[in-house]
Structure formats: structure tokens, C-alpha cells
Write a protein that holds these residues in place. Structure first.
Motif, mmCIF file in Angstrom:
data_model
loop_
_atom_site.group_PDB
_atom_site.id
_atom_site.type_symbol
_atom_site.label_atom_id
_atom_site.label_comp_id
_atom_site.label_asym_id
_atom_site.label_seq_id
_atom_site.Cartn_x
_atom_site.Cartn_y
_atom_site.Cartn_z
ATOM 1 N N LEU A 266 -0.659 -12.375 3.386
ATOM 2 C CA LEU A 266 -0.958 -11.070 2.972
ATOM 3 C C LEU A 266 -0.081 -10.814 1.896
ATOM 4 N N HIS A 267 -0.464 -9.866 1.123
ATOM 5 C CA HIS A 267 0.473 -9.619 -0.001
ATOM 6 C C HIS A 267 0.116 -7.962 -0.578
ATOM 7 N N ASP A 268 0.935 -7.472 -1.210
ATOM 8 C CA ASP A 268 0.713 -5.867 -1.566
ATOM 9 C C ASP A 268 0.196 -6.069 -3.152
ATOM 10 N N ALA A 269 0.052 -4.934 -3.753
ATOM 11 C CA ALA A 269 -0.613 -4.737 -5.002
ATOM 12 C C ALA A 269 0.187 -5.453 -6.287
ATOM 13 N N GLN A 270 1.327 -5.744 -5.859
ATOM 14 C CA GLN A 270 2.374 -6.320 -6.833
ATOM 15 C C GLN A 270 2.727 -7.708 -6.332
ATOM 16 N N GLY A 271 1.992 -8.162 -5.332
ATOM 17 C CA GLY A 271 2.048 -9.637 -5.038
ATOM 18 C C GLY A 271 2.980 -9.942 -4.260
ATOM 19 N N ASN A 272 3.615 -9.024 -3.660
ATOM 20 C CA ASN A 272 4.898 -9.242 -2.684
ATOM 21 C C ASN A 272 4.333 -9.730 -1.331
ATOM 22 N N PRO A 273 5.024 -11.075 -0.999
ATOM 23 C CA PRO A 273 4.151 -11.610 0.395
ATOM 24 C C PRO A 273 4.773 -10.832 1.642
ATOM 25 N N PHE A 274 4.015 -10.739 2.854
ATOM 26 C CA PHE A 274 4.254 -10.106 3.980
ATOM 27 C C PHE A 274 3.891 -11.043 4.986
ATOM 28 N N SER A 275 4.900 -11.412 5.976
ATOM 29 C CA SER A 275 4.610 -12.447 6.997
ATOM 30 C C SER A 275 4.456 -11.499 8.323
ATOM 31 N N LEU A 276 3.435 -11.985 9.096
ATOM 32 C CA LEU A 276 3.408 -11.535 10.350
ATOM 33 C C LEU A 276 4.284 -11.646 11.332
ATOM 34 N N GLN A 277 4.938 -10.669 12.092
ATOM 35 C CA GLN A 277 5.799 -10.960 13.005
ATOM 36 C C GLN A 277 5.317 -10.990 14.414
ATOM 37 N N GLN A 278 4.243 -9.889 14.629
ATOM 38 C CA GLN A 278 3.654 -9.621 15.902
ATOM 39 C C GLN A 278 2.476 -8.888 15.699
ATOM 40 N N THR A 279 1.258 -9.124 16.336
ATOM 41 C CA THR A 279 0.128 -8.252 16.571
ATOM 42 C C THR A 279 0.296 -7.237 17.668
ATOM 43 N N LEU A 280 -0.325 -6.114 17.625
ATOM 44 C CA LEU A 280 -0.150 -5.337 18.771
ATOM 45 C C LEU A 280 -1.727 -4.963 19.145
ATOM 46 N N PHE A 281 -2.759 -5.748 18.612
ATOM 47 C CA PHE A 281 -4.007 -5.236 19.043
ATOM 48 C C PHE A 281 -4.590 -6.518 19.864
#
Length: 281
Positions: A266-281
Motif C-alpha cells: 500500500l502507498h499514499d498519493a505521494q508514493g510513501n509505502p505503508f506496511s501492515l502491522q495488524q488487521t482488526l477485521f
């Protein structure tokens, strides 16, 4: 003991003989069941089930207090007043009131495993002490009587709420999700046997037919991001940041994402990556 003023929040007083009955018909929790010195989470929704605001409702006995994002108070009160008609209900902001968090060193992330529709909110020395299900306390009262603002402590409080899966909607995320996407059914913000309220039919259908395809996740990024920032998988929009906090290694986020993208970069509009720590669903 750690404390800090939490400027994110504002406080509204609701008075009048019909206050509980009126709010019971507008909000998603069983407001009429709240006893004096009790509090509960609730959402205020559009007819399509989208969450306009979520809040704590506190029964002080002679009145009710609503605690929600400061930047949503004006719009929320304006909308609620439209439906008062002949009901004996008065809404007023409390500019001299503030909200603070209080917690101990033993506090740890505590995701909800079953809904708590109400919890204690005793009044001690003119300050309300709301004993939240995740272990922290919210202190509500006149600002002069509350702890001062501490930036590091505020970030620690936000991180605890993020890691425990308790989201807060602000103006930037109003109408971005239905209640189940925000785990309101899990933490106790939705009461499925209380009767009608705006959006109730949509929320109930989503609950019993399993139609919700997005939910809460805890993400980490080395870059900061603010509430309302969209998340992408390749070029597809797949989520939105709900709450954020600065950490020693970057930033921690509570986001609503598509279930199907939990294992996707996943990334935001600026291209910064996001790593998943935990799902809560």
C-alpha cells in the motif's frame, strides 16, 4: 500516572426533558439505557449508514454530554437541531470544558473482543472519569481543573487507541465509512436491538448479510500522514487513514482498507509505502 489534555475533543451539553429519548432515536447506541454516571460509544449516521461522527455519550443525571472531534461539533449540532421539532431538547457547546487522557505504565493495547454498550463514568471532584474499555480513562470537566497538554503523552495516548482499535472520526473522515468498517459493532458503539435511527437499516443489513468489504487495520509508515489521506494498491484507491500518531520510527495509523488488500503493498498519493502491522477485521 501519565496525563495530557487532548485538544482533538470538544464537549456538548444536551439538556431538556426529552434529551435521552431524542438522542436514542438519532444515535446508534441504546441511549435510554444509560444510567447516571455511565457512558457509551455511539455513532451519528447518514440515512445511507455513513458515519458523520462518533462520540461518547455520558449521562450526568440531569443532562447528557457528548464528547467528539472538536471540528465536527458545529455541523453535528446543526444537523441534530433540524430534527428536534417539538421535543424538549437543548444543545449547547461547552467552550470552558476540555478532555484529558489518564493512564498508567501498565496500560497495553486492548482490542475489543465483545461490545460494551456502557461503562462507568463517575464524577470525582467535579471531574468525570470515564473508564474506557481499553483501560485508559478520559477526564472531562472545566479546563482549569484538568491536566495540561503534553505533546509526547498525547502521542502515546493516540498510539494506545490506534493499537487497541478505537477510531475517532474527524471532519476529514466524516462519511468515509459505515459503522462496521470502524468496528463500532465490536467496541459497543452500535446496539442492534435498540430500534430505529438514521442509517439503522443499512447498518443492520451489512451486519447480518456480511456485505462489508472494508475494515480497520493498523499500518506503519516512515513518513507522516494525516487523517483523510487515501491509500492505494498500484493505482486503485483501497483505503483511508482515520487516525495517526508520530512514533520513534515514523508514524502509526489506524486505517480502513479493503479486506482483499491486506497482503498487498500500500502507498499514499505521494508514493510513501505503508506496511501492515495488524488487521482488526
Amino acid at each position: 500516572m501519565h496525563t495530557s489534555r487532548l485538544p482533538f475533543f470538544g464537549v456538548v451539553r444536551v439538556s431538556g426533558d426529552d434529551r435521552a429519548h431524542f438522542l436514542h432515536g438519532q444515535l446508534s447506541n441504546h441511549i435510554e439505557a444509560l444510567a447516571p454516571q455511565q457512558a457509551g460509544y455511539a455513532t451519528y449516521n447518514t440515512p445511507k449508514g455513513r458515519v458523520l461522527a462518533n462520540m461518547l455519550v455520558i449521562n450526568r443525571g440531569d443532562d447528557l454530554l457528548l464528547v467528539m472531534a472538536q471540528d465536527l461539533i458545529e455541523a453535528t449540532i446543526k444537523r441534530l437541531r433540524m430534527f428536534v421539532l417539538r421535543a424538549k431538547v437543548v444543545f449547547e457547546t461547552l467552550p470552558d470544558y476540555a478532555v484529558a487522557g489518564e493512564w498508567t505504565d501498565t496500560l497495553h493495547a486492548t482490542p475489543a473482543h465483545e461490545p460494551q454498550h456502557s461503562f462507568p463514568a463517575p464524577m470525582l471532584n467535579q471531574i468525570i472519569h470515564v473508564q474506557l474499555p481499553h483501560g485508559g480513562n478520559l477526564l472531562i470537566g472545566e479546563a482549569a481543573q484538568l491536566p495540561t497538554y503534553q505533546a509526547d503523552a498525547e502521542q502515546a495516548w493516540q498510539q494506545h487507541e490506534i493499537q487497541s482499535g478505537y477510531p475517532w472520526i474527524a471532519a476529514a473522515t466524516s462519511e468515509a465509512a459505515v459503522a462496521q468498517m470502524l468496528n463500532q459493532h465490536t467496541i459497543g458503539g452500535v446496539h442492534f436491538k435498540k430500534g430505529c435511527y438514521p442509517g439503522q437499516e443499512i447498518i443492520a443489513r451489512a451486519q447480518y448479510r456480511g456485505q462489508v468489504k472494508r475494515g480497520l487495520a493498523i499500518l506503519h509508515s516512515s513518513a507522516p500522514a494525516s487523517a483523510g489521506s487515501l491509500l492505494y494498491a498500484d493505482e486503485e484507491e483501497v483505503g483511508i487513514i482515520i487516525n495517526s500518531s508520530i512514533t520513534a520510527t515514523g508514524s502509526l495509523h489506524l486505517a480502513v482498507i479493503k479486506h482483499s488488500t491486506a497482503d498487498t503493498a500500500l502507498h499514499d498519493a505521494q508514493g510513501n509505502p505503508f506496511s501492515l502491522q495488524q488487521t482488526l477485521f
